[in-house]
Write a protein that holds these residues in place. Structure first.
Motif, PDB file in Angstrom:
ATOM      1  N   TYR A 130     -18.372 -34.383 -15.907  1.00 18.56           N
ATOM      2  CA  TYR A 130     -17.831 -35.528 -16.652  1.00 18.56           C
ATOM      3  C   TYR A 130     -18.147 -35.374 -18.136  1.00 18.56           C
ATOM      4  N   THR A 133     -17.838 -39.335 -24.003  1.00 17.83           N
ATOM      5  CA  THR A 133     -17.343 -39.492 -25.370  1.00 17.83           C
ATOM      6  C   THR A 133     -18.483 -39.944 -26.275  1.00 17.83           C
ATOM      7  N   GLN A 158     -12.500 -38.734 -14.289  1.00 22.52           N
ATOM      8  CA  GLN A 158     -11.781 -37.717 -15.066  1.00 22.52           C
ATOM      9  C   GLN A 158     -11.286 -36.650 -14.102  1.00 22.52           C
ATOM     10  N   ASP A 164      -5.033 -38.367 -19.124  1.00 19.47           N
ATOM     11  CA  ASP A 164      -5.531 -39.712 -18.820  1.00 19.47           C
ATOM     12  C   ASP A 164      -4.419 -40.585 -18.254  1.00 19.47           C
ATOM     13  N   GLU A 186      -9.541 -42.228 -24.893  1.00 16.59           N
ATOM     14  CA  GLU A 186      -9.435 -40.816 -24.550  1.00 16.59           C
ATOM     15  C   GLU A 186     -10.515 -40.424 -23.554  1.00 16.59           C
ATOM     16  N   GLY A 187     -10.098 -39.920 -22.391  1.00  8.61           N
ATOM     17  CA  GLY A 187     -11.058 -39.511 -21.368  1.00  8.61           C
ATOM     18  C   GLY A 187     -11.685 -40.677 -20.623  1.00  8.61           C
TER      19      GLY A 187
END
Length: 270
Positions: A130, A133, A158, A164, A186-187
């Motif tokens: 994983y 961020t 993820q 995504d 994002e992510g």
């Protein structure tokens, strides 16, 4: 005789944090602070509504000098920032979440997982593969049993190859009857308690502030803000927002780096 504070058409200003109120360096511009202050002088309350759980939000709000209520964890938590007190918290049904994960993995293969534990000091557990961020604090785990050993607010998923948006869509199609699926950045694809959204927590917090949906203007940048926009009287997307949010927004302002919130508030204040 002192001049009266300017009129303002809303009683509540709901703002997302990342990509909305915060600039890339996690600061709030002086212009935005001044605009929020002017709106407060005109009778409007400001409430932060973020996907981050309290442990990932608290330090930012303290550094900003924010003292009001915050809706955290995609609506799971209503947090009194000034008193450092959790007022409400909704946890994930771990059995349903396990079924949801199994259904998604049966469709797309193994997922990379992380999870947010409940509580003021709940850890974020991060499993192998994983990609976290930023530099937020997290605790690694390797055994699946560790993931389920304490109450959770959400699970992050993820995939090694899917985008995504693709992962979120597959998750909704295969597991949407067991959990709420949202994409928050994002992510950041999340599995939440079924029916939970930012609108859930915002409506609870607004009631405490004696404000209604009709009194609320909301600012955001990602698909997880769509329910909040649907609840509020007016939804304003940032220029940097996801296209799904722009499509349902009443207005698109400038980006978070260009004082997008202040641009709108200054206009409304006249």
């Amino acid at each position: 005789m002192s001049a009266a504070a300017p009129a303002f058409p809303y009683k509540l200003i709901a703002t997302d944090l990342d990509g909305t109120l915060l600039r890339g360096d996690e600061s709030v511009s002086g212009r935005t602070r001044e605009a929020l202050g002017a709106a407060a002088a005109a009778g409007a309350a400001h409430i932060v509504v973020t996907g981050r759980a309290v442990p990932w939000t608290r330090h930012i709000l303290d550094e900003l000098g924010y003292r009001g209520l915050a809706v955290c964890g995609q609506g799971a938590q209503v947090y009194d920032v000034g008193e450092h007190r959790l007022l409400t918290s909704v946890t994930l049904d771990r059995q349903l979440a396990g079924v949801a994960l199994a259904k998604i993995e049966a469709e797309v293969g193994p997922l990379y997982l992380a999870a947010s534990r409940d509580g003021l000091d709940g850890e974020v557990l991060v499993g192998p593969g994983y990609a976290l961020t930023g530099k937020l604090p997290a605790t690694p785990f390797t055994e699946a049993s560790d993931l389920w050993s304490a109450p959770l607010n959400k699970i992050y998923v993820q995939h090694p190859t899917l985008t995504d948006d693709e992962l979120a869509e597959v998750a909704r199609q295969t597991a949407g009857g067991f959990v709420t699926v949202t994409m928050a950045g994002e992510g950041i694809v999340e599995l939440l308690p079924l029916g939970l959204s930012k609108a859930t927590g915002l409506s609870l917090a607004a009631r405490r502030l004696r404000a209604r949906a009709a009194d609320t203007i909301a600012f955001g940048d990602m698909p997880n803000d769509i329910p909040m926009f649907a609840w509020a009287a007016r939804g304003v997307a940032m220029a940097n927002a996801h296209e799904e949010l722009k499509a349902v927004a009443d207005e698109v302002t400038t980006s978070n780096e260009e004082d997008g919130i202040a641009v709108v508030l200054e206009r409304l204040l006249g």
